[in-house]
Design a protein around this motif. Structure first.
Motif, mmCIF file in Angstrom:
data_model
loop_
_atom_site.group_PDB
_atom_site.id
_atom_site.type_symbol
_atom_site.label_atom_id
_atom_site.label_comp_id
_atom_site.label_asym_id
_atom_site.label_seq_id
_atom_site.Cartn_x
_atom_site.Cartn_y
_atom_site.Cartn_z
ATOM 1 N N LEU A 213 0.746 -1.210 -0.054
ATOM 2 C CA LEU A 213 -0.022 -0.188 0.103
ATOM 3 C C LEU A 213 0.876 1.252 0.125
ATOM 4 C CD1 LEU A 213 -2.920 -1.008 2.494
ATOM 5 C CD2 LEU A 213 -2.753 -1.264 0.039
ATOM 6 N N THR A 214 2.054 1.220 0.510
ATOM 7 C CA THR A 214 2.721 2.369 0.516
ATOM 8 C C THR A 214 3.299 2.673 -1.018
ATOM 9 O OG1 THR A 214 5.143 0.912 0.865
ATOM 10 C CG2 THR A 214 3.968 1.789 2.749
ATOM 11 N N VAL A 215 3.283 1.897 -1.985
ATOM 12 C CA VAL A 215 3.447 2.144 -3.300
ATOM 13 C C VAL A 215 2.345 1.997 -3.798
ATOM 14 C CG1 VAL A 215 4.474 1.319 -5.164
ATOM 15 C CG2 VAL A 215 5.898 0.997 -3.122
ATOM 16 N N LEU A 216 1.195 1.273 -3.623
ATOM 17 C CA LEU A 216 -0.014 1.487 -4.481
ATOM 18 C C LEU A 216 -0.712 2.656 -4.219
ATOM 19 C CD1 LEU A 216 -1.163 -2.588 -3.915
ATOM 20 C CD2 LEU A 216 -0.392 -1.210 -5.971
ATOM 21 N N LEU A 217 -1.048 3.248 -3.414
ATOM 22 C CA LEU A 217 -1.717 4.130 -3.052
ATOM 23 C C LEU A 217 -1.384 5.660 -3.608
ATOM 24 C CD1 LEU A 217 -3.190 3.407 0.765
ATOM 25 C CD2 LEU A 217 -3.909 2.726 -1.375
ATOM 26 N N PRO A 218 -0.145 5.992 -3.071
ATOM 27 C CA PRO A 218 0.502 7.250 -3.832
ATOM 28 C C PRO A 218 0.681 7.131 -5.266
ATOM 29 C CG PRO A 218 2.190 6.139 -2.598
ATOM 30 C CD PRO A 218 1.100 5.343 -2.211
ATOM 31 N N ALA A 219 1.062 5.862 -5.768
ATOM 32 C CA ALA A 219 1.338 5.762 -7.247
ATOM 33 C C ALA A 219 -0.013 5.733 -8.046
ATOM 34 C CB ALA A 219 2.073 4.426 -7.652
#
Length: 324
Positions: A213-219
């Motif tokens: 989620l640390t990558v998925l959400l902002p990306a």
């Protein structure tokens, strides 16, 4: 000055109110198309289990859906050189030629030649074609990553896509219209595509062991805002200057090219991802190999966005040209 006269001075012009409503409808329609495709994508692992399909064949589920949405027929998943597939290709090519000839000679063609005679409108459709390929493939790879690698349930996978939907709404509904009022379709489109490409590069940081989620959400938020900007700008560019009676045709063509681009782009990018997973060194854990394949496919989708930037730069009109 009377209260009535003061209200007339402060009220937005009718034309501007209508433009705002039109942009809102465009943003809502694009959001529904994205959500529709996302629902099918999230269901892929369940479809795979129910039909006992190989993972390498899953992309044909989305391809079939997207091509049917766009009004075409899908190639069977037995290979690009399959005899039956080549036969259908030949028949399709002949029918396409016949269709073009009939349309050119007809007095009321389904697709008037003037719709694509303008360089800007042609460019808008090419941009949407390339964007559709990258976007549908992104949903495909991210869904497999979340459910196959991370073990997310379908409900959690669907919720994980919310930042993308929010980004689309922000880009197409909140940021896009003010930008279009100050600059050209060309600038807004290129800005959105570059932002979406940044989001794709961000997705490539995914690994099997991290908190996804640390990558998925902002990306997703970045990519969503970028694609929202592209959608609203390209839709306007795709219908600018057409005759009133051809506006519906030009608008429908934009949606069709997006769906066809998504289907064809996914077929190519899925093959790239499969090849990337298969060439990993012997002994590479399956989750690592699969994730490498998924992220490679996503990066290839980002390359489609960069190609679309070049198309936009060469075909879409500057602000001075739009005013002319």
């Amino acid at each position: 000055m009377s209260l009535h006269e003061e209200a007339n001075l402060t009220a937005p012009p009718p034309a501007r109110r209508k433009l705002g409503l039109a942009l809102l409808v465009i943003a809502a329609a694009q959001l529904m198309i994205v959500l529709d495709g996302t629902i099918v994508t999230v269901a892929l692992p369940s479809i795979q289990n129910a039909l006992r399909m190989a993972e390498s064949d899953l992309n044909w589920v989305l391809t079939s859906y997207a091509l049917a949405f766009g009004g075409l027929t899908v190639r069977p998943p037995t290979g690009w050189s399959d005899g039956l597939a080549l036969t259908f290709d030949a028949v399709a090519a002949v029918l396409l030629i016949i269709f073009v000839l009939i349309q050119r000679r007809g007095t009321t063609p389904m697709l008037p030649p003037t719709v694509l005679a303008d360089r800007g409108r042609l460019g808008a459709n090419l941009v949407m074609f390339l964007m559709g390929g990258g976007m549908l493939a992104t949903f495909y790879f991210l869904t497999l990553y979340m459910q196959v690698i991370k073990g997310y349930a379908p409900m959690l996978t669907g919720l994980a896509y919310l930042p993308f939907a929010i980004g689309i709404g922000i880009g197409a509904g909140a940021v896009g219209p003010p930008m279009l009022a100050r600059t050209s379709d060309r600038t807004v489109t290129m800005t959105g595509l570059l932002l979406a490409a940044v989001g794709m590069a961000w997705f490539s940081l995914l690994t099997p062991d991290q908190n996804a989620l640390t990558v998925l959400l902002p990306a997703q938020l970045a990519a969503g805002i970028g694609l929202g900007l592209v959608t609203v700008a390209v839709t306007i560019a795709g219908v600018r200057g057409v005759a009133d009676q051809d506006t519906g045709i030009a608008s429908g063509l934009i949606n069709t090219t997006q769906q066809i681009g998504g289907a064809l782009g996914l077929a190519v990018l899925a093959a790239i991802a499969t090849a990337a997973a298969q060439i990993q060194p012997t002994g590479t854990p399956a989750p690592d190999a699969l994730t490498q394949g998924y992220t490679t496919g996503i990066l290839a989708g980002g390359a489609l966005y960069l190609a679309a930037v070049l198309v936009a730069a060469l075909t879409l009109k500057r602000r001075t040209d739009q005013a002319a």
